[in-house]
Scaffold this motif. Sequence first.
Motif, PDB file in Angstrom:
ATOM      1  N   ASN A   1      41.924  30.534  43.484  1.00 56.31           N
ATOM      2  CA  ASN A   1      41.347  29.364  44.156  1.00 56.31           C
ATOM      3  C   ASN A   1      40.238  29.721  45.139  1.00 56.31           C
ATOM      4  OD1 ASN A   1      43.153  27.559  42.836  1.00 56.31           O
ATOM      5  ND2 ASN A   1      44.766  28.129  44.298  1.00 56.31           N
TER       6      ASN A   1
ATOM      7  N   HIS B   1      45.625  23.492  34.845  1.00 57.07           N
ATOM      8  CA  HIS B   1      45.221  22.919  36.133  1.00 57.07           C
ATOM      9  C   HIS B   1      44.581  21.544  36.032  1.00 57.07           C
ATOM     10  CE1 HIS B   1      46.054  25.958  39.198  1.00 57.07           C
ATOM     11  NE2 HIS B   1      45.955  26.799  38.201  1.00 57.07           N
ATOM     12  N   GLU B   2      44.365  21.070  34.836  1.00 57.30           N
ATOM     13  CA  GLU B   2      43.726  19.765  34.714  1.00 57.30           C
ATOM     14  C   GLU B   2      44.749  18.655  34.500  1.00 57.30           C
ATOM     15  OE1 GLU B   2      40.858  20.019  31.690  1.00 57.30           O
ATOM     16  OE2 GLU B   2      39.641  21.548  32.677  1.00 57.30           O
TER      17      GLU B   2
ATOM     18  N   CYS C   1      36.925  39.973  33.768  1.00 54.65           N
ATOM     19  CA  CYS C   1      37.084  39.875  35.218  1.00 54.65           C
ATOM     20  C   CYS C   1      36.519  41.083  35.956  1.00 54.65           C
ATOM     21  CB  CYS C   1      38.568  39.716  35.570  1.00 54.65           C
ATOM     22  SG  CYS C   1      39.311  38.210  34.902  1.00 54.65           S
TER      23      CYS C   1
ATOM     24  N   ASP D   1      35.053  33.300  39.086  1.00 53.43           N
ATOM     25  CA  ASP D   1      34.464  33.111  37.759  1.00 53.43           C
ATOM     26  C   ASP D   1      35.391  32.299  36.861  1.00 53.43           C
ATOM     27  OD1 ASP D   1      32.318  34.022  35.721  1.00 53.43           O
ATOM     28  OD2 ASP D   1      34.204  34.595  34.759  1.00 53.43           O
ATOM     29  N   ALA D   2      34.812  31.297  36.173  1.00 51.83           N
ATOM     30  CA  ALA D   2      35.615  30.400  35.337  1.00 51.83           C
ATOM     31  C   ALA D   2      36.228  31.125  34.146  1.00 51.83           C
ATOM     32  CB  ALA D   2      34.743  29.242  34.852  1.00 51.83           C
ATOM     33  N   GLN D   3      35.447  32.003  33.511  1.00 58.82           N
ATOM     34  CA  GLN D   3      35.984  32.728  32.356  1.00 58.82           C
ATOM     35  C   GLN D   3      37.131  33.641  32.774  1.00 58.82           C
ATOM     36  OE1 GLN D   3      32.557  34.651  30.548  1.00 58.82           O
ATOM     37  NE2 GLN D   3      32.490  33.086  28.962  1.00 58.82           N
ATOM     38  N   CYS D   4      36.951  34.305  33.878  1.00 58.47           N
ATOM     39  CA  CYS D   4      38.024  35.167  34.380  1.00 58.47           C
ATOM     40  C   CYS D   4      39.263  34.334  34.699  1.00 58.47           C
ATOM     41  CB  CYS D   4      37.548  35.926  35.612  1.00 58.47           C
ATOM     42  SG  CYS D   4      38.795  36.968  36.382  1.00 58.47           S
ATOM     43  N   ARG D   5      39.058  33.154  35.298  1.00 54.10           N
ATOM     44  CA  ARG D   5      40.184  32.275  35.629  1.00 54.10           C
ATOM     45  C   ARG D   5      40.972  31.904  34.376  1.00 54.10           C
ATOM     46  NH1 ARG D   5      40.031  27.228  39.567  1.00 54.10           N
ATOM     47  NH2 ARG D   5      38.735  28.760  40.603  1.00 54.10           N
ATOM     48  N   GLY D   6      40.233  31.574  33.316  1.00 49.16           N
ATOM     49  CA  GLY D   6      40.917  31.226  32.074  1.00 49.16           C
ATOM     50  C   GLY D   6      41.769  32.361  31.543  1.00 49.16           C
TER      51      GLY D   6
END
Length: 1225
Positions: free
Chosen positions: A940, A1067-1068, A915, A945-950
């Motif tokens: 949100n 979140h899915e 991140c 960044d998607a990796q950071c979100r994970g």
Amino acid sequence: MVAGIRRVKQILHPEMIFSHFILFYGILLCTVCKVNSAPPYNVPGGGLGGAQDPNVPQMAQGAGGLNPQQQGLPMANAARQAANIGMGNMQGQANHGGGMQGGNLGGGMQGANFQGGANHGMGNAQVPLQRPVGEQKKFKLSSHPDCQEDVETFCNTKSLTQHNFAVLDCLQGDIDIQSKVSDKCQNLLYHYKRNLTKDDRFESGASEVCRTVFDQYPECKNLPSGQGVRIPCLIEQMDNITDKNCRRFLKRMANIVFGDYQLVWHFHENCAKDIAETQCGRLDDGDTNKPHMQGKTILCLAKKISKLDSKCKKQVLRVAELQSDDYHLDRPLYYACRDAREQFCDTVQAGGGKVFDCLFKHKNSPGMADECKELLTIRQQLIAEDVRVKKSFFEACKHDIRQNHCLRAMPSADENTERSHVLLCLENALKSDRKLSGQCIGEMTQLRKSLMEDYQITPEIVTKCDVEINKYCNKGVDREGRTLHCLMENANPRQRQRQRNDPHEEIPEFSVECKAALETLMREADVGSDFTVDKILAEACSEVLQNDCKNAGSSGTINCLMEKVDSDHMTDECEDRLLEIQFFIVRDFRLDVELYQECHKDAVEYCSAPVDWSTNVATADISPMVFPCLYRHMKQEAQMSKRCVHQIHRVMRRRAKRIDLEPEVEEACLKDLGALCSDLQHYGKGKEMSCLQDNLESIEDEKCEELVREFTEDQDEDLDLDTVLMRACTPMIKKFCEELLKHDAQAGDVMDCLVDNKNHHEMNDKCKAGIEHHQVIQLKDFRFSHRFKEACKTDVMNYCKEKRKKTEIVSCLSEIVRDNVLKEEKQVISDNCRNQLRVEVLSRSETIDLDPELKQACSESIAEHCKGKHAGNSEVIECLKKHARKLTPECHKKIFQREVDEAVQGADFILFRECKQMIKTYCSHKDHEDVFDCLKMSLNSDGFDAQCRGVVLRRAMQQTKDYRLNPSLAKSCRLDIPKFCRKEISEASHVSNTEYEGTVINCLKIHFIKKELSRECHTEIKALVKDTKLDINMDPVLMHACEKQIKAYCSNEIGDVEANELKFSPHESGDKVQMCLQEKYKEGKVLQTSPCGREVARTIEEAHVDINIDPQLHAACQRDLDVWCRDVPSGEGQKMTCLLSVLEDYPDRMKAKCSSLLAQRRSLWEYAAKYAPAESLSELSQQVMTSPAKNYLLGVLMTIIGIIFIVGITCGRVTKRVTREQKTK
């Protein structure tokens, strides 16, 4: 024959002929002027040194065969002046040399009577006391029966027979011929030369030629004539004589004088005893085993110069000094080096010592005769005793020597002319910024070169290193400096240690005296100021010089080579030769030109260093301690010049390259180096210090361990000292840390930069290994990390003083910080220390290799669950976190502690790596501890960044397992947790291998529904509940309680099942799973009384507290909230109550989706409330009265009460009996 012809050519050389002419002219002039002078009489041969011949009338003749008649002298006067030319009156038969009484060194032999038969081939010879004038006859050596045969054999040239001096040159100018000349001819020649200096007329001629010189030196003029002392006295002063004719005359006479030690001024009286003791000459004692050739006496004494008495030694050196002007005067050397003279120095004119210099220069050239080499070496040894023996040097430097008082010898009153004394004095003048003539500097350079080319010209090396030369250096047969470099190599104990076959063998000895002699030689040669004086070094490093040090200059080349010692261009040969020199330079700060120049004043002020560079102080006493003293004062921030500080840093970087260059460390650690670092594959050149650091705990010598620790501390303060790191990382520093370099960043900043980029895809493997090695070494002692030590030394002394290893101290301090945060206590650890502690925890979380405690505790778990994972990039640590429930109890405990430390201190390596850009974008203004919460709030945002979100979601999920992983929640709920959740904490503390697993947080959620939490805690739990609506993984208690039901009824919503665990998909599907469970709960498939049913009911009630908790409902009803409930304050379910009222009163006026979802939620709330477990007596009575099975429940309750009543009455009568008296009482 060939030798004879060669001598003829030399004799007929214009220079030789001119010299003869001057001599003859001088004598002729003298004879003409002194008409009353008479020829020598009663002398063997007559004339000037003539030999006795019974068949030839013995009348005096001048030099070169001129008799009185030819000179136009009256015969009567000549007859009347029959003089004794030093041979005494001769009666009867002459013996060998006559009865010589101890005359003076000038050759004066007074009162010598010749009696008895002839000895040693002289033959019988009677000389009448007087001869008629008519019998006077010209004397010629060539026609004398004692030498006639030899002349014909070796001097087959008619022109030679007419000149006695030419005969002398022929018979004594070639060593081969001289050795073959008969004894009787040798004796004749000896007497001829000896008497030549005693002839009154000859001295009169000298008085005419050198009249002005005699006036200048009355001590020579006033000496008695006829004793052979006046001419030798003048020869003693020849260096100071400027009269050309006189100098030529004296030079010619010097050839004769130096052929016999008895003819040298004061030589015989000062050296008679030494000559006898050393058996270096004939003293007419009848010993025929001693050398017959008198000219070799001086050479023999020169070879044994160190054994001579001081007076005799002075005489030998004076002779050598006088010979230095013209190599012809050194007869043995002249004979031995004639071929070399023609081969190498044919164009060099004699005089001024030029031929000597040329021969010295070519001494080791192919084709140089061994005998010539030997005699040149002897002469160079004499130069070591007296620099005046080297004519060219002394003449070039005479003014500078006088100007700088270099012949002053304190406390002695005599002059000190030793080479080392004078050379060091002149070098001291240079280093003191005093100007010397260019000629003198050039001669000094040549002299220093000769010192480095041949060890034999330094007597101290020859005598004190004899054992070492024979033992280590092929008995000294290697020349051109190779033997010296061999000695320098083996002076290094570490080098001798490496040569052992068995590591346990004793290190071969090397004498202290030999090492001291080498140290003195290194000061004389001063290679540090001009590397070219060392031919071996210059040749070995020629390639490196061309590539890397082309413009360094002579004085800067050594330092340049040391800077490049680890470069790709450096060759092994150059490195070895360079380090041999450096071994001595680092042990005497005076040999480092730049260091001495910039730090001399500070060294004198702080370290008692000698004021003068040339001060003759034993190196072992002071010099090695000067630099450590300077370094110590620099660290103590003494008032030292900036240039000196810069030089100290430079020298420290140089020393760090090899342990051989760290004198104190090498000496103290020699034994441990042999025991621990003999594996050259792992610890080769330049890696010995790394070896000692790696094996710090195994070092036996306390002094060695202390020094290694000190060096390691310094190494972190100055990264240049970590040669392993800098060798690999210099390009990487330029690549990743260029901005820091522009601003003169400290070593800690650069190291942090390297650590931050350690796992960058462009980071090379060698640099990464160097960084990790540096980090691993730091773990051994907290003082090895300079920044950490400076920031935390007070805190360590206060709270962790029993700890020493950095890992232990980091754990100790982290625990204190963790407790202070979780208990909301005042931080007792200083801010600076906490900042550095966070850096250490962050580094520890990057690789398990930097966490030995965790690595040891989890060794079994790593082997079982994380096989194949890399230690770095946090791979192993993340793997352990993923398999937390399967770890061994000890490993589980450690990994949880690490998670808490990372959360509390904001030191999550994976989070900050993945991140990095998001932190810069959204949270650059936040403290490290608050970065995670900031990232959660920004999840949100567009472009996150998607990796950071994970990573953020995974960490958020981990936080829900234990409130201690969420410092913000722990702080906000510090009062609520012990108040409401003491039971959960108590139960969890008795269960091994688990944390609280969400039970404490779940407890807080229950009290959140009841609105019993404090405001701060309520806010934290509200945010957490909201997150669980988006991802069921955020509710570990629900996940664990409903795991079977999810798999059975909601598998379509969660996707695959992996390893009997729910697959993580944030979140899915989180909200779908919860909706599924709630539907099954309403349908009765999830029992209300089951653990899962209770948790589902809790999630339903949570949404009733605040509409913001239900993201789906909040999004659907946003418009209605704005329309109907804008003025209603948030919190405590007030907006939800507002919406429910609108739904009840105006259902048609709400948005369809909001109305539908709100009705659905209301139905669930009512159902949940209807079947929610009673938590108080009032709730329990209300549920019973409203239950359809009310009558059944009441009947059961009354039956139970009746049974209890009956049993109580019955049991009471049986168990408690009353006596009759009590009954009737």
